[in-house]
Motif scaffolding. Sequence first.
Motif, mmCIF file in Angstrom:
data_model
loop_
_atom_site.group_PDB
_atom_site.id
_atom_site.type_symbol
_atom_site.label_atom_id
_atom_site.label_comp_id
_atom_site.label_asym_id
_atom_site.label_seq_id
_atom_site.Cartn_x
_atom_site.Cartn_y
_atom_site.Cartn_z
ATOM 1 N N THR A 1 -6.522 -1.968 -8.072
ATOM 2 C CA THR A 1 -6.370 -0.687 -6.996
ATOM 3 C C THR A 1 -7.635 -0.759 -6.083
ATOM 4 O OG1 THR A 1 -4.195 -0.419 -8.111
ATOM 5 C CG2 THR A 1 -4.901 1.284 -5.900
ATOM 6 N N GLU B 1 -5.942 -4.189 4.258
ATOM 7 C CA GLU B 1 -4.787 -5.604 3.835
ATOM 8 C C GLU B 1 -5.512 -6.529 3.235
ATOM 9 O OE1 GLU B 1 -0.594 -4.981 3.304
ATOM 10 O OE2 GLU B 1 -0.805 -3.902 5.370
ATOM 11 N N LEU C 1 -4.276 0.610 -2.080
ATOM 12 C CA LEU C 1 -3.933 -1.228 -2.092
ATOM 13 C C LEU C 1 -4.429 -1.590 -3.169
ATOM 14 C CD1 LEU C 1 -6.110 -0.116 0.818
ATOM 15 C CD2 LEU C 1 -4.832 -1.832 1.988
ATOM 16 N N TYR D 1 0.880 -1.383 -0.286
ATOM 17 C CA TYR D 1 0.062 -0.120 0.034
ATOM 18 C C TYR D 1 1.207 0.940 -0.515
ATOM 19 C CZ TYR D 1 1.000 0.865 5.018
ATOM 20 O OH TYR D 1 1.625 0.800 6.201
#
Length: 602
Positions: free
Chosen positions: A296, A314, A285, A268
């Motif tokens: 993304t 994440e 991220l 990230y």
Amino acid sequence: MQDTLTHRQLKSLVHVSTVINSSLEIETIFDLIIGEAISAVDAAGGGSIWVFDQQKQRLMAKSAHGLFYPQIFKSIELSNGESMTGMTFQAKKGLVFKNEEEIKQALDTLTPGNRTLLDESIPGNFHFTSIISSPILLKGTCIGVITLDSFDKSLNFKKEDMQLLEAIAQQAAIALEKSNIYYEEKKTVQQLSRSIETQRNIANLVVNGEGIQSIIDYIYETIGEHIFLFDEIGELTASACRTPVTEEMKSEAQRFAKQNEQSPGSPYSVSEITLGRENYQFIALSLQSKMKTLGTLIIVSKDPIGQAEINALEHICTVIMLELVKVQTVSETQQRLQSEFMIKILSGQAMDETLRKQAKNLQFDLNRNYIAVSVNVENKDKLQHGAISENVINNMLQMTNKYFLGKNSQDAALIDHNKLGALFSYPAKLQATNQVGDIKRLALHLQQEIEKTYSELDITIGIGRMKSNLAAAHESFNEAEKCITFMKSYHFEERALSYTDLGIQRFILQNSEEELLDFVHEVIGSLIQYEQTRKGDLLQTLLTYFRQNQNIKRTAVALHVHTNTLNYRLKRIEEILSADLTDGQQLFNIQLAGNIYRYIKR
């Protein structure tokens, strides 16, 4: 220090230590520390405990007991060296203010705002008579201050009172450290619990087939921040926002997504970005599988997002990637089946029963009208030989479906490593009127979008004529291929060409270059030779004359010459060619030879 304390003070200190270590809740500990400190020191009529805020760089009152209005008092924020408490924090040692004069001098360091708050928090008939203050030291760093106040002139702080207060401050430091550890662990457990619950809920959405947008909506409901999901070519595929966002924010999010894709390796990236007069934190991220980038996820927030929240996001991205892989696998399977079918159709394979069944399964109507398109891809640098990479071709396949075909197409197919084929489908009763023109406009838009993303590529697009059924679609594709051949072989500035546009130029495509050159030299060779030896303007005059449909006035204007000069030149051309420009047959041959001469590359 404890060796110098009296038996009574040691007993008090043990009691204080027991009480303040009886809880791990930070707010309770603040109240217990100051309450027990006041009880243990006879002269103390009130007191306060302060903790240094690293972000604000100020001492903040966490608890106040005694003759105060606590809520007002706790609004005071002291800087380093401000008042008795700030001076103690600065000195990192206990300080005693023995009388009203010393206290007045210390209070004079207060800012006007803080002085007003202090006056409002203490009734007018009470005055400080003496004060002791001790720093709270943790591993050599001052993290706060305990201050005890006396309002009775008959009660004075003693030396052992300061020693006891410093001992209490040591116990307070240990208690605060334990509480902070407990708080951080509790916060981590809560965040982990929320993260697990969030991932479980998102996994349920995936299992139930809710789709990517439902996942994005759930994340938005959980964190309450703007969310954008971009695919691998930087196009927005899903979003969820608090309010309608500006185009500037969308563009900035897209730019940040593409920038993140170009910086592989980091899971990230974070950036502080100002839009208008507002400051935002952008977090990108990567949705990166082992094979390739899937897209993304962008989070846009006014308030900074903590590391724990980023870690949770994440984990969520892992679930999103699984869903994207599933969707992409289904799409690629469908695309493969359609591509295999289209390649058979566009190559002219006979429409047997097997092909008819495939057409039905893929929802191709055999009796609709079809227009075929060929998209040719080459490196602008002719020294770079070889096929375009599979990843680039697949991205262009997506762009073709999105920018070019839209809802009016059957699909696009990969014909070979440097060519795409596409079919436009129309109702059987529709006559070919403006369809080709519309397709050409879309083709030019596609060409611009591809070259915007891949500036190193050269895109040419050929468009065939409308055919009355699917079995004849290969004829339209062959015509599109001829357009590509013409653009690659001859001088042609446009990057999209329809077979209808070719007109008489089709004659060029149906003959070898040697035959074309023979025809050109036979008809206008003498004029070309004359121009090469004398470097005149006669050949250019003739070609312009044809482009202006043999109109004398318009040709003279285009050449910036007088009509008499033009007439002289035309007369001279007739002499050199031994031809009559008023003779229809001779004029046709000369005009055809001129057109061939314009386009053929020599």
